[in-house]
Design a protein around this motif. Sequence first.
Motif, PDB file in Angstrom:
ATOM      1  N   GLN A  81      30.094  50.780  36.163  1.00  0.00           N
ATOM      2  CA  GLN A  81      28.914  51.212  36.541  1.00  0.00           C
ATOM      3  C   GLN A  81      28.737  52.041  38.010  1.00  0.00           C
ATOM      4  O   GLN A  81      28.057  52.725  38.069  1.00  0.00           O
ATOM      5  CB  GLN A  81      28.108  50.035  36.403  1.00  0.00           C
ATOM      6  N   TYR A  82      29.651  51.524  38.876  1.00  0.00           N
ATOM      7  CA  TYR A  82      29.352  51.774  40.293  1.00  0.00           C
ATOM      8  C   TYR A  82      30.698  52.263  40.923  1.00  0.00           C
ATOM      9  O   TYR A  82      30.540  53.033  41.832  1.00  0.00           O
ATOM     10  CB  TYR A  82      28.719  50.477  41.006  1.00  0.00           C
ATOM     11  N   GLY A  83      31.890  52.193  40.456  1.00  0.00           N
ATOM     12  CA  GLY A  83      33.076  52.792  40.743  1.00  0.00           C
ATOM     13  C   GLY A  83      33.459  52.165  42.265  1.00  0.00           C
ATOM     14  O   GLY A  83      34.261  52.578  43.078  1.00  0.00           O
ATOM     15  N   VAL A  84      33.080  50.849  42.438  1.00  0.00           N
ATOM     16  CA  VAL A  84      33.306  50.069  43.615  1.00  0.00           C
ATOM     17  C   VAL A  84      34.034  49.058  43.038  1.00  0.00           C
ATOM     18  O   VAL A  84      33.950  48.389  41.999  1.00  0.00           O
ATOM     19  CB  VAL A  84      31.894  49.076  44.519  1.00  0.00           C
ATOM     20  N   LYS A  85      35.437  48.995  43.617  1.00  0.00           N
ATOM     21  CA  LYS A  85      36.534  47.868  43.283  1.00  0.00           C
ATOM     22  C   LYS A  85      36.193  46.489  43.677  1.00  0.00           C
ATOM     23  O   LYS A  85      35.619  46.382  44.783  1.00  0.00           O
ATOM     24  CB  LYS A  85      37.860  48.417  43.915  1.00  0.00           C
ATOM     25  N   VAL A  86      36.606  45.495  42.896  1.00  0.00           N
ATOM     26  CA  VAL A  86      36.170  43.977  43.187  1.00  0.00           C
ATOM     27  C   VAL A  86      37.633  43.293  43.281  1.00  0.00           C
ATOM     28  O   VAL A  86      38.471  43.272  42.398  1.00  0.00           O
ATOM     29  CB  VAL A  86      35.299  43.179  42.172  1.00  0.00           C
ATOM     30  N   ALA A  87      37.881  42.937  44.315  1.00  0.00           N
ATOM     31  CA  ALA A  87      39.224  42.009  44.477  1.00  0.00           C
ATOM     32  C   ALA A  87      38.767  40.457  44.335  1.00  0.00           C
ATOM     33  O   ALA A  87      37.734  40.097  44.962  1.00  0.00           O
ATOM     34  CB  ALA A  87      39.860  42.302  45.729  1.00  0.00           C
ATOM     35  N   VAL A  88      39.275  39.792  43.440  1.00  0.00           N
ATOM     36  CA  VAL A  88      38.880  38.393  43.140  1.00  0.00           C
ATOM     37  C   VAL A  88      40.037  37.392  43.679  1.00  0.00           C
ATOM     38  O   VAL A  88      41.193  37.618  43.314  1.00  0.00           O
ATOM     39  CB  VAL A  88      38.521  38.140  41.695  1.00  0.00           C
ATOM     40  N   TRP A  89      39.698  36.479  44.495  1.00  0.00           N
ATOM     41  CA  TRP A  89      40.578  35.216  45.000  1.00  0.00           C
ATOM     42  C   TRP A  89      39.880  34.021  44.065  1.00  0.00           C
ATOM     43  O   TRP A  89      38.650  33.569  44.353  1.00  0.00           O
ATOM     44  CB  TRP A  89      40.509  34.816  46.287  1.00  0.00           C
ATOM     45  N   ARG A  90      40.698  33.647  42.959  1.00  0.00           N
ATOM     46  CA  ARG A  90      39.829  32.600  42.257  1.00  0.00           C
ATOM     47  C   ARG A  90      40.717  31.272  42.334  1.00  0.00           C
ATOM     48  O   ARG A  90      41.883  31.206  42.218  1.00  0.00           O
ATOM     49  CB  ARG A  90      39.963  32.895  40.854  1.00  0.00           C
ATOM     50  N   SER A  91      39.923  30.061  42.509  1.00  0.00           N
ATOM     51  CA  SER A  91      40.602  28.962  42.616  1.00  0.00           C
ATOM     52  C   SER A  91      39.368  27.774  42.064  1.00  0.00           C
ATOM     53  O   SER A  91      38.203  28.224  41.717  1.00  0.00           O
ATOM     54  CB  SER A  91      40.825  28.657  44.048  1.00  0.00           C
ATOM     55  N   GLY A  92      39.679  26.442  42.384  1.00  0.00           N
ATOM     56  CA  GLY A  92      38.719  25.623  42.063  1.00  0.00           C
ATOM     57  C   GLY A  92      37.468  25.375  42.990  1.00  0.00           C
ATOM     58  O   GLY A  92      37.759  25.923  44.162  1.00  0.00           O
ATOM     59  N   SER A  93      36.487  25.081  42.810  1.00  0.00           N
ATOM     60  CA  SER A  93      35.443  25.045  43.602  1.00  0.00           C
ATOM     61  C   SER A  93      35.564  24.373  45.022  1.00  0.00           C
ATOM     62  O   SER A  93      35.265  25.014  45.977  1.00  0.00           O
ATOM     63  CB  SER A  93      34.119  24.460  42.974  1.00  0.00           C
ATOM     64  N   ASP A  94      36.314  23.276  45.045  1.00  0.00           N
ATOM     65  CA  ASP A  94      36.604  22.831  46.323  1.00  0.00           C
ATOM     66  C   ASP A  94      37.664  23.710  47.107  1.00  0.00           C
ATOM     67  O   ASP A  94      37.645  23.680  48.337  1.00  0.00           O
ATOM     68  CB  ASP A  94      37.258  21.343  46.275  1.00  0.00           C
ATOM     69  N   GLU A  95      38.520  24.107  46.622  1.00  0.00           N
ATOM     70  CA  GLU A  95      39.361  25.312  47.254  1.00  0.00           C
ATOM     71  C   GLU A  95      38.792  26.292  47.668  1.00  0.00           C
ATOM     72  O   GLU A  95      38.931  27.093  48.859  1.00  0.00           O
ATOM     73  CB  GLU A  95      40.541  25.530  46.248  1.00  0.00           C
ATOM     74  N   VAL A  96      37.794  26.825  47.036  1.00  0.00           N
ATOM     75  CA  VAL A  96      36.919  28.110  47.471  1.00  0.00           C
ATOM     76  C   VAL A  96      36.192  27.604  48.794  1.00  0.00           C
ATOM     77  O   VAL A  96      36.181  28.410  49.779  1.00  0.00           O
ATOM     78  CB  VAL A  96      35.846  28.437  46.337  1.00  0.00           C
ATOM     79  N   LEU A  97      35.559  26.495  48.689  1.00  0.00           N
ATOM     80  CA  LEU A  97      34.796  25.918  50.007  1.00  0.00           C
ATOM     81  C   LEU A  97      35.804  25.741  51.111  1.00  0.00           C
ATOM     82  O   LEU A  97      35.619  26.169  52.068  1.00  0.00           O
ATOM     83  CB  LEU A  97      34.325  24.448  49.546  1.00  0.00           C
ATOM     84  N   HIS A  98      36.786  25.199  50.758  1.00  0.00           N
ATOM     85  CA  HIS A  98      37.862  24.628  51.825  1.00  0.00           C
ATOM     86  C   HIS A  98      38.381  26.083  52.710  1.00  0.00           C
ATOM     87  O   HIS A  98      38.401  26.199  53.830  1.00  0.00           O
ATOM     88  CB  HIS A  98      39.044  24.068  51.292  1.00  0.00           C
TER      89      HIS A  98
END
Length: 355
Positions: A81-98
Amino acid sequence: MLITFCSKCLLLAAAVTAAALSAQAQTQAQQPAANGSLFDYTGADRMDRIIAAAKKEGTLTVYASIAQSDMSKLTAMFEKQYGVKVAVWRSGSDEVLHRAITESNAQTYKADLFYDPVTELEALSREKILQPVNSPTFKDLQPGSISEKRDRANVLISVFVQAYNTKAIKKEDLPKSFKDLLDPKWKGKIGIEAKEASWLGATVKAMGNEAEGIQLFRDIAAKNGISMRQGHSLMKNMVVAGEVPLALTVFTYMADQGKSEGAPIDWFALDPVIARANTIGIARAAPHPAAALLFYEFLLGVDAQKLFASLDYAPSNTKVESPVKGLKYTLMDPAIALDERAKWDAVFDKTMLGK
């Protein structure tokens, strides 16, 4: 999607300094001078300016705990839709917080936007890691979807229900209340996610008498046993396999997805029904603030919310019909869940072990 909270992570935030606030000022200075900050701009051309600035940045980085397959669908739609790239770092919720807190302490700002359960975003909010936003989309969201600071917003609602194996248990034999689980016929058949202390706390509070509620679950565990398995996806799979005929804490969308795939699983809801929000927040020191804001608006908007609903999630945008429409639930208070986490961790372990 794991929804857990690492109590030690808050200790890492103690070293957060004024550097984050300085970074915020530097970030906001990048916005068009005529607008002031795009985070607060309310002019008629708001989205045009956001899109133009986001395309100039070209990319953003998201730290998220949502299922990879679902995030891939969202990012594909957004990029097309927008032509803007998204890089995702995915992990468990506690790891995202950490990771968010660790990088803030080190002043190495990599993330533009965080997607995590509301309790974790509440923790980041308290450490001033999140950027306040003033969005016209807020008026379309369910009541209570926006924090008082306007630095986090609910994207969807995860509703806890009870799931059962349809080959092992007949629908007419399902319990009508939690008290019915005291019946000896449920011995060895009950399971619960091992990190759902907050669910227990919210449930017994909603029952009206904490002490009686705790004692009820303690009696169920002592008489019939409650097996603890770590991970919501694992718990759902255990129900499908028949190893846990009845699970106390499965999200509606997980059961619905399994059922749509032909698995022998279905869900029902015992009163009180507890739900928890999944939330987004923009990093105060985001390297790509405009792209982060555009993705933020996208996730709260109708197109993304319809995609969430098609995946059996309960959307926060009231313009999109929810798969759990008509189901009454109590939304977990993130501040209470965070403040009382240690208390309910201890109560949960003792209760589910029947001690």
